[in-house]
Design a protein around this motif. Structure first.
Motif, short mmCIF file in Angstrom:
data_model
loop_
_atom_site.label_atom_id
_atom_site.label_comp_id
_atom_site.label_asym_id
_atom_site.label_seq_id
_atom_site.Cartn_x
_atom_site.Cartn_y
_atom_site.Cartn_z
N ARG A 59 0.82 -1.14 -0.23
CA ARG A 59 -0.12 -0.10 0.09
C ARG A 59 1.00 1.20 0.13
O ARG A 59 1.69 1.09 0.87
CB ARG A 59 -0.83 0.02 1.27
N GLU A 60 0.70 2.12 -0.92
CA GLU A 60 1.41 3.28 -0.96
C GLU A 60 1.20 4.23 0.26
O GLU A 60 0.35 4.20 0.90
CB GLU A 60 0.88 4.23 -2.13
N GLY A 61 2.30 4.68 0.65
CA GLY A 61 2.56 5.67 2.12
C GLY A 61 2.62 4.74 3.34
O GLY A 61 2.80 5.56 4.39
N LEU A 62 2.85 3.57 2.97
CA LEU A 62 3.29 2.74 4.36
C LEU A 62 4.97 2.67 4.26
O LEU A 62 5.48 2.00 3.22
CB LEU A 62 2.67 1.33 4.61
N LEU A 63 5.46 2.61 5.40
CA LEU A 63 7.13 2.45 5.46
C LEU A 63 7.44 1.62 6.34
O LEU A 63 6.93 1.35 7.44
CB LEU A 63 7.59 3.72 6.01
N LEU A 64 8.43 0.41 5.90
CA LEU A 64 9.01 -0.32 7.05
C LEU A 64 9.77 0.26 8.07
O LEU A 64 10.91 0.94 7.66
CB LEU A 64 10.00 -1.34 6.03
N ALA A 65 9.38 0.08 9.28
CA ALA A 65 9.94 1.02 10.12
C ALA A 65 10.95 0.07 11.25
O ALA A 65 11.73 0.32 11.77
CB ALA A 65 8.89 1.74 11.30
N ARG A 66 10.45 -1.14 11.47
CA ARG A 66 11.24 -2.16 12.27
C ARG A 66 10.98 -3.48 11.56
O ARG A 66 9.85 -3.97 11.38
CB ARG A 66 10.75 -2.12 13.72
N LEU A 67 12.09 -4.20 11.39
CA LEU A 67 12.07 -5.56 11.21
C LEU A 67 12.81 -6.37 12.35
O LEU A 67 13.97 -6.11 12.32
CB LEU A 67 12.73 -5.84 9.75
N SER A 68 12.20 -7.54 12.68
CA SER A 68 12.87 -8.17 13.68
C SER A 68 12.86 -9.58 13.09
O SER A 68 11.74 -10.32 12.64
CB SER A 68 12.32 -8.29 15.33
#
Length: 271
Positions: A59-68
């Motif tokens: 979806r446009e406008g969503l950013l990956l902020a944390r990946l664990s």
């Protein structure tokens, strides 16, 4: 296609992975681990999971902020499947889970927070220290310390003042992540983050084992593609636990943090 007779890894594909179908990949020699030649290094695995997360219900406008990432065991260098699902849907905040399996066994599980982008320019500020750029540091051969096809496919620039447990290093991959596919700048950065535990080693990997069992990456913006910078510190406690802590950079400056917990033990004597 030529393959390694010992591991069966593809030596011809000029990428870390060759897609076999939806969520199904064949690792190449460019994923080969540093501890064992029949395993995949966690770095390209984490990049592949990030790529599959990017492809999942975008979806446009969503950013990956944390990946664990939780590493559930040795990651065999054999065909792998990645399954992704949304565990916490939302309009502005969502949580996604990805699992890699090899031979029907889960080997890595990832959780990613995707957050809506907003204009926060009026309050933007970074309290992470910059490091010299890649053009300001000399080349370093990572293969002096580590073996394996993944490390051999990297280019390094390292601070001459580096010492055991502390380094500032820039890294970039010579090969794409997935053959014939362009991955996001975030996946391109994440695919290198796990190398942090190998660039500032406190002790010889021929005498001690110190693999990480997890990797967590926090990002404060979307990175730009290119060199990835590591400002890394490695600490080891007296009871077999260690911690590798890194400020991640792109060529525009600090972009986030990475943490890895280590299990520290003596290398068993040869049989």
């Amino acid at each position: 296609m030529s393959t390694d007779r010992t591991t069966g890894l593809d030596h011809d594909t000029p990428a870390s992975y060759r897609r076999l179908g939806p969520g199904h990949y064949a690792p190449t020699v460019h994923t080969q681990g540093a501890w064992r030649d029949d395993e995949q290094h966690m770095a390209p695995v984490s990049g592949l999971l990030a790529h599959e997360i990017d492809l999942h219900e975008p979806r446009e406008g969503l950013l990956l902020a944390r990946l664990s990432f939780d590493i559930l065991g040795v990651i065999p260098a054999r065909p792998s499947r990645v399954e992704v699902r949304t565990t916490r849907p939302g309009r502005t905040i969502e949580l996604v889970e990805a699992t890699m399996t090899v031979d029907d066994r889960a080997v890595v599980r990832a959780h990613a927070w995707r957050l809506a982008a907003h204009d926060s320019t009026p309050v933007a500020g970074v309290e992470l220290e910059p490091i010299p750029g890649p053009d300001d540091l000399p080349a370093w051969a990572g293969t002096d310390t580590w073996e394996g096809g993944f490390i051999a496919g990297l280019e390094f620039r390292a601070d001459p003042a580096r010492r055991p447990g502390r380094t500032r290093t820039w890294i970039r991959a010579r090969h794409p992540l997935v053959d014939g596919e362009l991955v996001s700048p975030t996946a391109d950065l994440v695919r290198l983050a796990d190398t942090a535990n190998g660039i500032a080693v406190r002790v010889s990997p021929k005498e001690w084992m110190f693999p990480n069992v997890d990797l967590t990456v926090h990002l404060l913006r979307e990175p730009v593609r290119g060199w990835v910078g590591f400002d890394t510190r490695v600490s080891m406690g007296p009871t077999g636990l260690g911690l590798t802590s890194t400020t991640l950079h792109d060529e525009q400056g600090p972009v986030g943090r990475a943490e890895q917990i280590l299990t520290v033990r003596r290398m068993p004597p040869p049989r």
